[in-house]
Write an enzyme that holds these catalytic residues in place. Structure first.
Site, short mmCIF file in Angstrom:
data_model
loop_
_atom_site.label_atom_id
_atom_site.label_comp_id
_atom_site.label_asym_id
_atom_site.label_seq_id
_atom_site.Cartn_x
_atom_site.Cartn_y
_atom_site.Cartn_z
N ASP A 178 17.21 10.66 20.70
CA ASP A 178 17.71 9.66 19.76
C ASP A 178 16.84 8.40 19.80
O ASP A 178 16.52 7.89 20.87
CB ASP A 178 19.16 9.32 20.16
CG ASP A 178 19.87 8.55 19.08
OD1 ASP A 178 19.40 7.44 18.74
OD2 ASP A 178 20.87 9.05 18.56
N ASP A 199 16.06 0.86 2.86
CA ASP A 199 17.34 0.21 3.18
C ASP A 199 17.22 -1.25 3.62
O ASP A 199 18.24 -1.93 3.79
CB ASP A 199 18.09 1.03 4.24
CG ASP A 199 17.25 1.28 5.50
OD1 ASP A 199 16.42 0.42 5.86
OD2 ASP A 199 17.44 2.35 6.12
N HIS A 239 8.04 2.95 0.22
CA HIS A 239 8.81 3.49 -0.91
C HIS A 239 9.63 2.42 -1.62
O HIS A 239 10.49 2.74 -2.42
CB HIS A 239 9.73 4.62 -0.43
CG HIS A 239 8.97 5.85 -0.01
ND1 HIS A 239 9.56 6.89 0.66
CD2 HIS A 239 7.67 6.18 -0.16
CE1 HIS A 239 8.64 7.83 0.90
NE2 HIS A 239 7.48 7.42 0.42
N GLN A 248 9.18 4.43 5.36
CA GLN A 248 9.53 5.13 4.12
C GLN A 248 10.91 4.72 3.67
O GLN A 248 11.34 5.08 2.58
CB GLN A 248 9.55 6.65 4.37
CG GLN A 248 8.25 7.20 4.87
CD GLN A 248 8.45 8.64 5.31
OE1 GLN A 248 8.29 9.56 4.54
NE2 GLN A 248 8.82 8.85 6.56
N ASN A 288 11.53 12.16 17.34
CA ASN A 288 12.36 12.74 16.28
C ASN A 288 13.25 13.83 16.88
O ASN A 288 12.81 14.56 17.76
CB ASN A 288 11.45 13.37 15.20
CG ASN A 288 12.15 13.50 13.87
OD1 ASN A 288 12.63 12.50 13.32
ND2 ASN A 288 12.24 14.70 13.36
P1 OAD Z 1 14.27 13.12 6.50
O1 OAD Z 1 15.74 13.13 6.19
O2 OAD Z 1 13.41 14.14 5.87
O3 OAD Z 1 14.06 13.24 8.07
C1 OAD Z 1 14.76 12.46 8.99
C2 OAD Z 1 14.46 12.97 10.39
O4 OAD Z 1 15.09 12.09 11.32
C3 OAD Z 1 14.96 14.40 10.67
O5 OAD Z 1 13.87 15.21 11.07
C4 OAD Z 1 15.97 14.20 11.82
O6 OAD Z 1 15.84 15.19 12.82
C5 OAD Z 1 15.57 12.86 12.41
N1 OAD Z 1 16.69 12.10 13.00
C6 OAD Z 1 17.94 11.91 12.50
N2 OAD Z 1 18.66 11.11 13.31
C7 OAD Z 1 17.85 10.78 14.35
C8 OAD Z 1 18.02 9.98 15.53
N3 OAD Z 1 19.17 9.35 15.78
N4 OAD Z 1 16.98 9.88 16.39
C9 OAD Z 1 15.81 10.54 16.15
N5 OAD Z 1 15.59 11.29 15.05
C10 OAD Z 1 16.59 11.41 14.16
O7 OAD Z 1 13.79 11.63 6.16
P2 OAD Z 1 12.32 11.09 5.89
O8 OAD Z 1 11.31 11.77 6.72
O9 OAD Z 1 12.41 9.61 5.99
O10 OAD Z 1 11.66 9.70 -0.34
O11 OAD Z 1 12.12 11.49 4.37
C11 OAD Z 1 10.95 11.10 3.72
C12 OAD Z 1 11.20 10.81 2.26
O12 OAD Z 1 11.80 11.93 1.64
C13 OAD Z 1 12.19 9.69 2.01
O13 OAD Z 1 11.60 8.41 2.06
C14 OAD Z 1 12.69 10.01 0.63
C15 OAD Z 1 12.91 11.49 0.82
O14 OAD Z 1 12.97 12.29 -0.28
C16 OAD Z 1 11.96 9.04 -1.46
O15 OAD Z 1 13.09 8.69 -1.72
C17 OAD Z 1 10.80 8.78 -2.36
#
Ligand code: OAD
Length: 278
Positions: A263, A103, A148, A100, A246
């Site tokens: 992590d 970057d 995306h 998704q 996650n």
């Molecule tokens: P989120 O920001 O919703 O979720 C990121 C997840 O990564 C969170 O649940 C954190 O707990 C976890 N996380 C952070 N650092 C971590 C690490 N070092 N190791 C393991 N887990 C970690 O991001 P997405 O699920 O990617 O859409 O969001 C989905 C979509 O919503 C994105 O692509 C974007 C957004 O709105 C668009 O821009 C169309």
């Protein structure tokens, strides 16, 4: 333990697919969307909706310049988790990465592990690019599907031309709102905006990969938006072993055999070494 079981299954010639979200790039310094430090605490999703782009391209671009700076303003590079997935692809243990993220870090990691492999000459590397549509790149060994889109590119909404986004974002920051193509058409970041459909061929390919996988790993995603929420469920209902890596719990945890709340930069290199029998 759970990770060892996943590794054994992957090693036994299973078709493994990884699905990633912002959490895999967080250790590289790219902010996530949700959570206390998430960008949706500072910005409103509605500012970046497709309807806004159509109605008010000037205001959209003005805000988008700020979002771009927030997300990608720093220097950032692929981390050990991106590299582990890319290496697993090169070794034939990971069929595809569906991301998704916009970057570009999975593509960078793929390139760097391929360069390393060809310079040490211990792995056969081919130059085939499995480009079946705009979102798909990758190598003969691994498909990379950027669901995306890619924030480093822009696309002309009239002639369809795609170009590097940096100079266009700079023009917008200097006051060209909205920035336009030589043909006169308005540029749009080459990403899927809120309220915009994912291209049909892309979502189809993602669903097929989820259905055909034996092991489906959801990594660093809150799994709350579509298609993130449904792909692991499609995989699970077609018999795949679903693993979730996650830091926080997700609504899909109950459909997963393995849930690891650690992590990504710890878990994925470990998984890769287990698959390689180290
Ligand atoms: P989120 O920001 O919703 O979720 C990121 C997840 O990564 C969170 O649940 C954190 O707990 C976890 N996380 C952070 N650092 C971590 C690490 N070092 N190791 C393991 N887990 C970690 O991001 P997405 O699920 O990617 O859409 O969001 C989905 C979509 O919503 C994105 O692509 C974007 C957004 O709105 C668009 O821009 C169309």
């Amino acid at each position: 333990n759970d990770l060892e079981e996943l590794a054994e299954q992957i090693d036994r010639d299973a078709t493994a697919v990884a699905f990633t979200g912002a959490g895999i790039s967080a250790p590289s310094g790219v902010p996530t969307f949700r959570g206390d430090d998430g960008v949706w605490e500072k910005f409103d999703e509605g500012q970046f909706a497709y309807g806004r782009f159509q109605r008010d391209p000037e205001g959209f671009w003005d805000d988008r310049v700020d979002l771009q700076r927030e997300l990608f303003g720093g220097e950032y590079e692929p981390n050990a988790a991106h590299e582990a997935l890319a290496s697993m692809g090169l070794d034939g243990h990971l069929e595809a990465i569906l991301t998704q993220n916009t970057d570009g870090l999975h593509a960078d990691a793929l390139e760097s592990v391929r360069d390393d492999a060809s310079s040490t000459d211990d792995v056969a590397v081919t130059d085939d690019v499995a480009a079946t549509d705009d979102a798909t790149t990758g190598t003969a060994e691994q498909t990379l599907l950027e669901l995306h889109g890619n924030s480093q590119r822009v696309r002309c909404t009239d002639c369809g031309k795609r170009i590097d986004g940096d100079p266009v974002f700079e023009r917008a920051a200097d006051g060209e709102l909205p920035p336009t193509c030589d043909c006169g058409g308005v540029y749009k970041p080459d990403v899927v905006l809120f309220g915009e459909q994912l291209p049909g061929a892309v979502i189809q390919q993602a669903r097929t990969l989820a259905r055909e996988s034996d092991v489906f790993l959801a990594i660093g995603s809150s799994l709350v938006v579509e298609p993130a929420a449904s792909l692991p469920r499609i995989a699970a209902s077609n018999g795949a072993t679903v693993g979730i890596v996650n830091l926080e719990s997700t609504p899909v945890d109950s459909s997963a055999e393995v849930v690891i709340r650690e992590d990504v930069t710890e878990v994925l290199p470990h998984l890769q070494s287990l698959v390689n029998g180290d």
